[in-house]
Scaffold this motif. Structure first.
Motif, short mmCIF file in Angstrom:
data_model
loop_
_atom_site.label_atom_id
_atom_site.label_comp_id
_atom_site.label_asym_id
_atom_site.label_seq_id
_atom_site.Cartn_x
_atom_site.Cartn_y
_atom_site.Cartn_z
N VAL A 33 0.87 -1.17 0.00
CA VAL A 33 0.00 0.00 0.00
C VAL A 33 0.91 1.23 0.00
O VAL A 33 1.91 1.28 0.72
CB VAL A 33 -0.90 0.02 1.24
N ILE A 34 0.55 2.19 -0.83
CA ILE A 34 1.33 3.43 -0.91
C ILE A 34 0.41 4.60 -0.57
O ILE A 34 -0.74 4.67 -1.05
CB ILE A 34 1.93 3.64 -2.30
N GLY A 35 0.91 5.48 0.25
CA GLY A 35 0.13 6.65 0.63
C GLY A 35 0.86 7.94 0.31
O GLY A 35 2.08 7.98 0.20
N TRP A 36 0.08 8.98 0.14
CA TRP A 36 0.60 10.35 0.03
C TRP A 36 0.15 11.12 1.28
O TRP A 36 -1.02 11.02 1.69
CB TRP A 36 0.08 11.06 -1.21
N PHE A 37 1.07 11.89 1.80
CA PHE A 37 0.82 12.74 2.95
C PHE A 37 1.36 14.13 2.64
O PHE A 37 2.15 14.30 1.71
CB PHE A 37 1.52 12.17 4.20
N TRP A 53 -2.42 -2.34 -3.16
CA TRP A 53 -1.29 -2.92 -3.88
C TRP A 53 -1.57 -3.08 -5.37
O TRP A 53 -0.68 -2.94 -6.20
CB TRP A 53 -0.92 -4.27 -3.26
N ASN A 54 -2.81 -3.35 -5.72
CA ASN A 54 -3.12 -3.55 -7.15
C ASN A 54 -3.86 -2.36 -7.76
O ASN A 54 -4.31 -2.43 -8.90
CB ASN A 54 -3.96 -4.81 -7.33
N GLY A 55 -3.99 -1.30 -6.98
CA GLY A 55 -4.68 -0.13 -7.50
C GLY A 55 -6.19 -0.20 -7.46
O GLY A 55 -6.86 0.74 -7.88
N GLY A 56 -6.72 -1.29 -6.94
CA GLY A 56 -8.15 -1.48 -6.96
C GLY A 56 -8.92 -0.68 -5.94
O GLY A 56 -10.12 -0.45 -6.10
N THR A 57 -8.24 -0.25 -4.90
CA THR A 57 -8.88 0.52 -3.84
C THR A 57 -8.10 1.78 -3.57
O THR A 57 -6.87 1.73 -3.43
CB THR A 57 -8.98 -0.31 -2.55
N THR A 58 -8.80 2.88 -3.52
CA THR A 58 -8.17 4.16 -3.19
C THR A 58 -8.98 4.86 -2.11
O THR A 58 -10.17 4.59 -1.91
CB THR A 58 -8.09 5.08 -4.42
N ALA A 59 -8.31 5.75 -1.40
CA ALA A 59 -8.97 6.55 -0.37
C ALA A 59 -8.39 7.94 -0.40
O ALA A 59 -7.21 8.12 -0.73
CB ALA A 59 -8.79 5.92 1.00
N THR A 103 -0.83 -2.91 7.01
CA THR A 103 -1.40 -2.83 8.34
C THR A 103 -1.85 -1.42 8.70
O THR A 103 -2.34 -1.18 9.79
CB THR A 103 -0.37 -3.29 9.40
N GLY A 104 -1.64 -0.49 7.78
CA GLY A 104 -1.90 0.91 8.10
C GLY A 104 -0.72 1.61 8.71
O GLY A 104 -0.82 2.79 9.07
N SER A 105 0.37 0.90 8.85
CA SER A 105 1.58 1.48 9.40
C SER A 105 2.57 1.73 8.27
O SER A 105 3.05 0.80 7.62
CB SER A 105 2.21 0.53 10.43
N TYR A 106 2.85 2.99 8.03
CA TYR A 106 3.77 3.36 6.94
C TYR A 106 5.20 3.33 7.47
O TYR A 106 5.56 4.14 8.32
CB TYR A 106 3.39 4.73 6.39
#
Length: 119
Positions: A33-37, A53-59, A103-106
């Motif tokens: 999972v990749i995030g922008w902050f 990971w596969n681009g299928g879900t974004t938030a 896990t939500g931990s970057y």
């Protein structure tokens, strides 16, 4: 170990657009999972968007929804953040980060790229 390098920041007028890139090396990028902050002047670092990971879900954060779009190209080990209708409130250092265990931990962070929006 994953290395992340952001690029694409700069100075833009209000109403303009920018596309940020986050290039990864090392690790198994396509699983992460990749995030922008972003962190504005005198502010805490805030979540902007993330992508599975596969681009299928974004938030997205409410403040950028319908203006920003996150996407990824796993063949190029790159995640993008298309930013449209930029306003001065979007001025910040933008960071990308990797959550390798989903896990939500970057755990891995880039050095950031500056985005400045003039009014």
């Amino acid at each position: 170990q994953v290395q992340l390098v952001e690029s694409g920041g700069g100075l833009v007028q209000a109403g303009g657009s920018l596309r940020l890139s986050c290039a990864a090396s090392g690790g198994t990028f396509r699983r992460y999972v990749i995030g922008w902050f972003r962190q504005g002047p005198g502010k805490e670092r805030d979540f902007v968007a993330d992508i599975s990971w596969n681009g299928g879900t974004t938030a997205y954060a409410d403040s950028v929804k319908d203006r920003f779009t996150i996407s990824r190209d796993n063949d190029e080990n790159t995640v993008y953040l298309q930013m449209n209708s930029l306003g001065p409130e979007d001025t910040a250092v933008y960071y990308c980060a990797a959550d390798p265990r989903r896990t939500g931990s970057y755990e891995f962070w880039g050095q950031g790229t500056q985005v400045t929006v003039s009014s």
